[in-house]
Design a protein around this motif. Structure first.
Motif, PDB file in Angstrom:
ATOM      1  N   VAL A 110       0.735  -1.370   0.056  1.00 41.35           N
ATOM      2  CA  VAL A 110       0.054   0.099   0.028  1.00 41.35           C
ATOM      3  C   VAL A 110       0.835   1.276   0.132  1.00 41.35           C
ATOM      4  CG1 VAL A 110      -2.076  -1.018   0.855  1.00 41.35           C
ATOM      5  CG2 VAL A 110      -0.233  -0.115   2.550  1.00 41.35           C
ATOM      6  N   GLU A 111       0.574   2.106  -0.614  1.00 41.97           N
ATOM      7  CA  GLU A 111       1.008   3.712  -0.663  1.00 41.97           C
ATOM      8  C   GLU A 111       0.095   4.382   0.403  1.00 41.97           C
ATOM      9  OE1 GLU A 111       3.342   4.665  -1.924  1.00 41.97           O
ATOM     10  OE2 GLU A 111       4.038   3.278  -3.694  1.00 41.97           O
ATOM     11  N   ILE A 112       1.046   4.906   1.450  1.00 41.28           N
ATOM     12  CA  ILE A 112       0.134   5.629   2.643  1.00 41.28           C
ATOM     13  C   ILE A 112       0.646   6.919   2.714  1.00 41.28           C
ATOM     14  CG2 ILE A 112      -0.431   3.434   3.683  1.00 41.28           C
ATOM     15  CD1 ILE A 112       1.996   3.903   5.639  1.00 41.28           C
ATOM     16  N   LEU A 113       0.236   7.514   3.480  1.00 37.07           N
ATOM     17  CA  LEU A 113       0.564   9.026   3.809  1.00 37.07           C
ATOM     18  C   LEU A 113       0.732   9.770   2.610  1.00 37.07           C
ATOM     19  CD1 LEU A 113       3.250   8.439   6.681  1.00 37.07           C
ATOM     20  CD2 LEU A 113       0.750   9.036   6.962  1.00 37.07           C
ATOM     21  N   ASP A 114      -0.268   9.946   1.739  1.00 36.11           N
ATOM     22  CA  ASP A 114      -0.475  10.580   0.484  1.00 36.11           C
ATOM     23  C   ASP A 114       0.712  10.060  -0.557  1.00 36.11           C
ATOM     24  OD1 ASP A 114      -2.297  11.981   1.507  1.00 36.11           O
ATOM     25  OD2 ASP A 114      -1.136  13.709   2.209  1.00 36.11           O
ATOM     26  N   SER A 115       1.260   8.951  -0.334  1.00 37.47           N
ATOM     27  CA  SER A 115       2.372   8.372  -1.191  1.00 37.47           C
ATOM     28  C   SER A 115       3.530   8.628  -0.737  1.00 37.47           C
ATOM     29  CB  SER A 115       1.948   8.238  -2.631  1.00 37.47           C
ATOM     30  OG  SER A 115       2.384   9.702  -3.073  1.00 37.47           O
ATOM     31  N   ARG A 119       4.122   0.531   2.514  1.00 41.66           N
ATOM     32  CA  ARG A 119       4.251  -0.604   3.329  1.00 41.66           C
ATOM     33  C   ARG A 119       3.608  -1.945   2.418  1.00 41.66           C
ATOM     34  NH1 ARG A 119       6.460   2.402   5.572  1.00 41.66           N
ATOM     35  NH2 ARG A 119       6.000   3.777   7.443  1.00 41.66           N
ATOM     36  N   HIS A 120       4.436  -3.072   2.814  1.00 40.03           N
ATOM     37  CA  HIS A 120       4.167  -4.274   2.133  1.00 40.03           C
ATOM     38  C   HIS A 120       4.108  -5.445   2.931  1.00 40.03           C
ATOM     39  CE1 HIS A 120       8.312  -5.619   2.181  1.00 40.03           C
ATOM     40  NE2 HIS A 120       8.524  -4.175   2.267  1.00 40.03           N
ATOM     41  N   GLU A 121       3.412  -6.426   2.642  1.00 42.96           N
ATOM     42  CA  GLU A 121       3.710  -7.794   3.030  1.00 42.96           C
ATOM     43  C   GLU A 121       4.910  -8.441   2.923  1.00 42.96           C
ATOM     44  OE1 GLU A 121      -1.148  -9.573   2.755  1.00 42.96           O
ATOM     45  OE2 GLU A 121       0.156  -9.938   0.961  1.00 42.96           O
ATOM     46  N   THR A 122       5.314  -9.322   3.650  1.00 47.45           N
ATOM     47  CA  THR A 122       6.767  -9.810   3.594  1.00 47.45           C
ATOM     48  C   THR A 122       6.890 -10.415   2.329  1.00 47.45           C
ATOM     49  OG1 THR A 122       5.931 -11.564   4.955  1.00 47.45           O
ATOM     50  CG2 THR A 122       6.814 -10.049   6.228  1.00 47.45           C
ATOM     51  N   ALA A 130      13.212  -1.367  -3.638  1.00 46.22           N
ATOM     52  CA  ALA A 130      13.611  -2.332  -2.757  1.00 46.22           C
ATOM     53  C   ALA A 130      14.559  -1.337  -1.557  1.00 46.22           C
ATOM     54  CB  ALA A 130      14.358  -3.417  -3.082  1.00 46.22           C
ATOM     55  N   ASP A 131      15.139  -0.390  -1.835  1.00 47.37           N
ATOM     56  CA  ASP A 131      16.027  -0.038  -1.067  1.00 47.37           C
ATOM     57  C   ASP A 131      15.514   1.271  -0.499  1.00 47.37           C
ATOM     58  OD1 ASP A 131      17.808  -1.984  -1.306  1.00 47.37           O
ATOM     59  OD2 ASP A 131      18.634  -1.068  -3.055  1.00 47.37           O
ATOM     60  N   HIS A 132      14.246   1.868  -0.852  1.00 47.34           N
ATOM     61  CA  HIS A 132      14.019   3.169  -0.100  1.00 47.34           C
ATOM     62  C   HIS A 132      13.704   2.961   1.115  1.00 47.34           C
ATOM     63  CE1 HIS A 132      11.873   6.983  -0.047  1.00 47.34           C
ATOM     64  NE2 HIS A 132      12.480   7.234  -1.356  1.00 47.34           N
ATOM     65  N   GLU A 133      14.070   4.154   1.758  1.00 49.82           N
ATOM     66  CA  GLU A 133      13.893   4.039   3.460  1.00 49.82           C
ATOM     67  C   GLU A 133      12.581   4.256   3.622  1.00 49.82           C
ATOM     68  OE1 GLU A 133      14.780   8.778   3.826  1.00 49.82           O
ATOM     69  OE2 GLU A 133      16.199   7.514   4.660  1.00 49.82           O
ATOM     70  N   ALA A 134      11.726   4.753   2.961  1.00 50.50           N
ATOM     71  CA  ALA A 134      10.357   5.052   3.269  1.00 50.50           C
ATOM     72  C   ALA A 134       9.589   3.836   3.014  1.00 50.50           C
ATOM     73  CB  ALA A 134       9.668   6.172   2.331  1.00 50.50           C
ATOM     74  N   ILE A 135      10.097   2.621   2.658  1.00 52.68           N
ATOM     75  CA  ILE A 135       9.322   1.342   2.462  1.00 52.68           C
ATOM     76  C   ILE A 135       9.972   0.464   3.345  1.00 52.68           C
ATOM     77  CG2 ILE A 135       9.119  -0.475   0.781  1.00 52.68           C
ATOM     78  CD1 ILE A 135       9.928   1.723  -1.505  1.00 52.68           C
ATOM     79  N   ARG A 136       8.823  -0.396   4.198  1.00 49.52           N
ATOM     80  CA  ARG A 136       9.193  -1.230   5.041  1.00 49.52           C
ATOM     81  C   ARG A 136       8.043  -2.405   5.188  1.00 49.52           C
ATOM     82  NH1 ARG A 136       6.426  -0.905   9.463  1.00 49.52           N
ATOM     83  NH2 ARG A 136       5.670   1.083  10.287  1.00 49.52           N
ATOM     84  N   PRO A 137       8.138  -3.778   5.553  1.00 53.39           N
ATOM     85  CA  PRO A 137       7.121  -4.545   5.458  1.00 53.39           C
ATOM     86  C   PRO A 137       6.361  -4.273   6.767  1.00 53.39           C
ATOM     87  CG  PRO A 137       9.303  -5.729   6.540  1.00 53.39           C
ATOM     88  CD  PRO A 137       9.648  -3.925   5.801  1.00 53.39           C
ATOM     89  N   VAL A 138       5.191  -5.210   6.770  1.00 50.59           N
ATOM     90  CA  VAL A 138       4.348  -5.227   7.972  1.00 50.59           C
ATOM     91  C   VAL A 138       4.393  -6.460   8.723  1.00 50.59           C
ATOM     92  CG1 VAL A 138       2.819  -3.265   7.387  1.00 50.59           C
ATOM     93  CG2 VAL A 138       2.469  -5.447   6.576  1.00 50.59           C
ATOM     94  N   LEU A 144      -1.381  -4.129   7.460  1.00 49.21           N
ATOM     95  CA  LEU A 144      -1.322  -3.554   6.109  1.00 49.21           C
ATOM     96  C   LEU A 144      -2.582  -2.693   5.555  1.00 49.21           C
ATOM     97  CD1 LEU A 144       0.816  -3.572   3.683  1.00 49.21           C
ATOM     98  CD2 LEU A 144      -1.039  -4.992   2.418  1.00 49.21           C
ATOM     99  N   LEU A 145      -3.569  -3.218   6.098  1.00 46.13           N
ATOM    100  CA  LEU A 145      -4.832  -2.491   5.408  1.00 46.13           C
ATOM    101  C   LEU A 145      -5.687  -1.762   6.828  1.00 46.13           C
ATOM    102  CD1 LEU A 145      -6.114  -6.042   4.251  1.00 46.13           C
ATOM    103  CD2 LEU A 145      -5.153  -4.202   2.909  1.00 46.13           C
TER     104      LEU A 145
END
Length: 270
Positions: A110-115, A119-122, A130-138, A144-145
């Motif tokens: 999902v894209e959150i906080l106005d993109s 966040r993503h499932e493992t 993959a390496d962006h600091e704003a991206i992490r698993p839940v 996630l939802l």
């Protein structure tokens, strides 16, 4: 539309920029000169807000953007989101439930906080992001939802992109919008009624610009609503066959600066 448009709207990837993700000096110059003449230029993209900097760094000045396939309207000068139209948590949950029942092995992000964050499932496969600091698993699917998302992303292994998008769209009919803009089997899901056309229409209404006076460029199925909404829709030569079928005109490919070539001729810029 009249010969000279009142506003230029262009997709980014596969349309405005080259395949190596660069904005050519020719393209940057044309956009700057047209903007200086008083014709607004708007980027209309599936990209999240956080992916705009790499484009802005190559332009003379940052341009307003309709992001996340119409869900976010962004003012880069003030770093301000002017409008956001996310999927509510209850709608995210229903969409996910429908798709898990329909597609074995499907996974979500999902894209959150106005993109600004993702966040993503493992098990969701990360690629260029993959390496962006704003991206992490839940930790759980429920997490996630649990918050509004301007875009839900779905993958299910290797898929024919058109067939997979059609399958997802059929499953979420009446609840959400589904489209795609890549060849990797990624489907992008937005709230019902949210498209590039809807986001651009909202922005144009603020400026007092009618759809008939908009010139739009695109290349992929997520551009179809915008190209058919605008007074003139132009496809680049490398566009998806569905885009080529509806375009009013076709310019040269993105690798040949098709947007710049068309605008140079239209505005007499060289």
């Amino acid at each position: 539309m009249r010969e000279t448009p009142r506003l230029i709207a262009t997709d980014i990837d596969g349309t405005l920029i080259r395949d190596d993700h660069t904005v050519s000096p020719r393209t940057a110059d044309v956009l700057a000169r047209i903007s200086a003449r008083g014709t607004p230029v708007v980027l209309v993209t599936g990209r999240p807000v956080r992916w705009l900097k790499m484009v802005y760094d190559q332009l003379a000045e940052p341009l307003p953007a309709v992001c996340a396939n119409g869900a976010v309207v962004y003012d880069p000068v003030r770093d301000e989101v002017l409008r956001a139209d996310p999927l509510a948590p209850q709608h995210l949950a229903e969409v996910a439930e429908r798709l898990r029942a329909e597609v074995p092995g499907i996974s979500f992000a999902v894209e959150i906080l106005d993109s600004r964050e993702m966040r993503h499932e493992t098990q969701y496969p990360l690629r260029w992001d993959a390496d962006h600091e704003a991206i992490r698993p839940v930790a759980t699917p429920e997490e996630l939802l649990s918050v509004p998302a301007v875009k839900l992303l779905a993958r299910a292994g290797e898929q024919d992109p058109d067939a997979f998008a059609a399958l997802v769209a059929a499953a979420v009919t009446g609840l959400a919008e589904a489209t795609h803009s890549s060849n990797s089997g990624l489907v992008e899901i937005s709230a019902a009624g949210v498209t590039k056309a809807a986001g651009l229409d909202w922005y144009c209404d603020r400026l007092g610009v009618a759809a008939a006076d908009v010139l739009a460029f695109g290349d992929m199925p997520n551009d179809l609503p915008m190209l058919t909404w605008a007074g003139r829709g132009v496809a680049v030569a490398n566009a998806h066959r569905a885009v080529l079928a509806v375009a009013d005109e076709v310019t040269t490919a993105n690798t040949e600066d098709g947007v710049a070539a068309y605008l140079e001729k239209l505005f007499g810029v060289d």
